[in-house]
Design an enzyme around this catalytic site. Structure first.
Site, PDB file in Angstrom:
ATOM      1  N   CYS A  70     -10.144  35.169 -38.844  1.00  0.00           N
ATOM      2  CA  CYS A  70     -11.328  35.366 -38.002  1.00  0.00           C
ATOM      3  C   CYS A  70     -10.875  36.904 -37.481  1.00  0.00           C
ATOM      4  O   CYS A  70     -11.181  37.457 -37.105  1.00  0.00           O
ATOM      5  CB  CYS A  70     -11.571  34.396 -37.172  1.00  0.00           C
ATOM      6  SG  CYS A  70     -10.529  34.100 -36.378  1.00  0.00           S
ATOM      7  N   HIS A  71      -9.201  37.277 -37.143  1.00  0.00           N
ATOM      8  CA  HIS A  71      -8.581  38.294 -36.743  1.00  0.00           C
ATOM      9  C   HIS A  71      -7.560  38.976 -37.226  1.00  0.00           C
ATOM     10  O   HIS A  71      -6.274  38.998 -37.049  1.00  0.00           O
ATOM     11  CB  HIS A  71      -8.306  38.132 -35.629  1.00  0.00           C
ATOM     12  CG  HIS A  71      -7.510  39.021 -34.155  1.00  0.00           C
ATOM     13  ND1 HIS A  71      -7.017  40.005 -34.610  1.00  0.00           N
ATOM     14  CD2 HIS A  71      -8.272  39.627 -33.147  1.00  0.00           C
ATOM     15  CE1 HIS A  71      -6.878  40.535 -33.359  1.00  0.00           C
ATOM     16  NE2 HIS A  71      -8.004  40.399 -32.791  1.00  0.00           N
ATOM     17  N   PHE A  72      -8.107  39.820 -38.233  1.00  0.00           N
ATOM     18  CA  PHE A  72      -9.642  40.254 -37.919  1.00  0.00           C
ATOM     19  C   PHE A  72      -9.669  40.131 -40.267  1.00  0.00           C
ATOM     20  O   PHE A  72      -8.171  40.108 -40.916  1.00  0.00           O
ATOM     21  CB  PHE A  72      -9.850  41.792 -38.768  1.00  0.00           C
ATOM     22  CG  PHE A  72      -9.773  42.337 -37.236  1.00  0.00           C
ATOM     23  CD1 PHE A  72     -10.940  42.370 -36.403  1.00  0.00           C
ATOM     24  CD2 PHE A  72      -8.139  42.796 -36.193  1.00  0.00           C
ATOM     25  CE1 PHE A  72     -10.188  43.081 -34.816  1.00  0.00           C
ATOM     26  CE2 PHE A  72      -7.953  43.386 -35.301  1.00  0.00           C
ATOM     27  CZ  PHE A  72      -9.572  43.364 -34.589  1.00  0.00           C
ATOM     28  N   VAL A  77      -4.204  39.693 -37.743  1.00  0.00           N
ATOM     29  CA  VAL A  77      -2.910  39.993 -37.012  1.00  0.00           C
ATOM     30  C   VAL A  77      -3.372  39.198 -35.811  1.00  0.00           C
ATOM     31  O   VAL A  77      -4.293  38.796 -35.749  1.00  0.00           O
ATOM     32  CB  VAL A  77      -2.934  41.902 -36.644  1.00  0.00           C
ATOM     33  CG1 VAL A  77      -3.990  41.405 -36.091  1.00  0.00           C
ATOM     34  CG2 VAL A  77      -1.858  41.432 -35.433  1.00  0.00           C
TER      35      VAL A  77
END
Length: 172
Positions: A70-72, A77
Site C-alpha cells: 500500500c505504500h506505494f 517502500v
C-alpha cells in the site's frame, strides 16, 4: 521478576505484546502488524555511544510485508515513520527490561534524518539505540539516539528519542 536477557526471539517479542514478558504492569510491545522487529540481538546496561545502555534489533525484509502493498502501489517502500516507531518501541522495551512499570508512550524526538529507504529487495533492517539518560522518578523516561540500517548501510538517524512509562494514561 523481569525476564532480563541479552537477546530476545520473535516469540519473546510477541509475548511482550501480550503482557507476558515483563509482567502485568510492565510495558508492552505492539502486536503485529505494528511490531517492527523480529528479534533483539543485544541489550546491555552499558555500551552504546554514551555508555549508558544499548539495544540492537533486526527486522527481516521480504516483499510480502504489509506496507509494501500500500505504500506505494507501483513504488513500494517501507514508510519512514515505521522505522521511527521501531526506535520508540525499543526505547520502551528497554525501560521494561530495566524493570520499569507502566504503559509506554512516545513523547517526542529531537531530529530525524532520512538518507535512504527500505525497498522490498532488502534483506534486513537493523535498529541501534544508544541511551543517553534514564529518568526513574514519578515518570520513568528513556532518552536515546537511534540509527536504522538496511543491509548494513545507515539510512535513518534520530536524536533525543523520548519514551515515558505512565501508570495512568487517561489524561495523557
Amino acid at each position: 521478576m523481569v525476564d532480563k536477557r541479552e537477546s530476545y526471539t520473535k516469540e519473546d517479542l510477541l509475548a511482550s505484546g501480550r503482557g507476558e514478558l515483563f509482567g502485568a504492569k510492565g510495558p508492552q510491545l505492539p502486536a503485529p502488524n505494528m511490531l517492527m522487529m523480529d528479534r533483539v540481538v543485544k541489550m546491555t546496561e552499558t555500551g552504546g555511544n554514551y555508555d549508558k545502555g544499548y539495544v540492537e534489533a533486526e527486522l527481516d525484509i521480504n516483499p510480502d510485508l504489509w506496507f509494501f502493498g500500500c505504500h506505494f502501489i507501483g513504488d513500494p517502500v517501507m514508510p519512514g515513520c515505521l522505522g521511527l516507531d521501531a526506535m520508540w518501541q525499543l526505547v520502551g522495551f528497554y525501560l521494561g527490561w530495566l524493570g520499569g512499570e507502566g504503559k509506554g508512550r512516545a513523547l517526542g524526538v529531537g531530529e530525524v534524518k532520512f538518507t535512504g529507504q527500505v525497498l522490498p529487495t532488502a534483506k534486513k533492517v537493523t535498529y541501534r539505540i544508544h541511551f543517553k539518560r534514564i529518568v526513574n522518578r514519578r515518570l520513568i523516561m528513556g532518552l536515546a539516539d537511534g540509527e536504522v540500517l538496511v543491509d548494513g548501510r545507515l539510512i535513518y538517524t534520530a536524536s533525543d528519542l523520548k519514551v515515558g512509562l505512565f501508570q495512568d494514561t487517561s489524561s495523557f
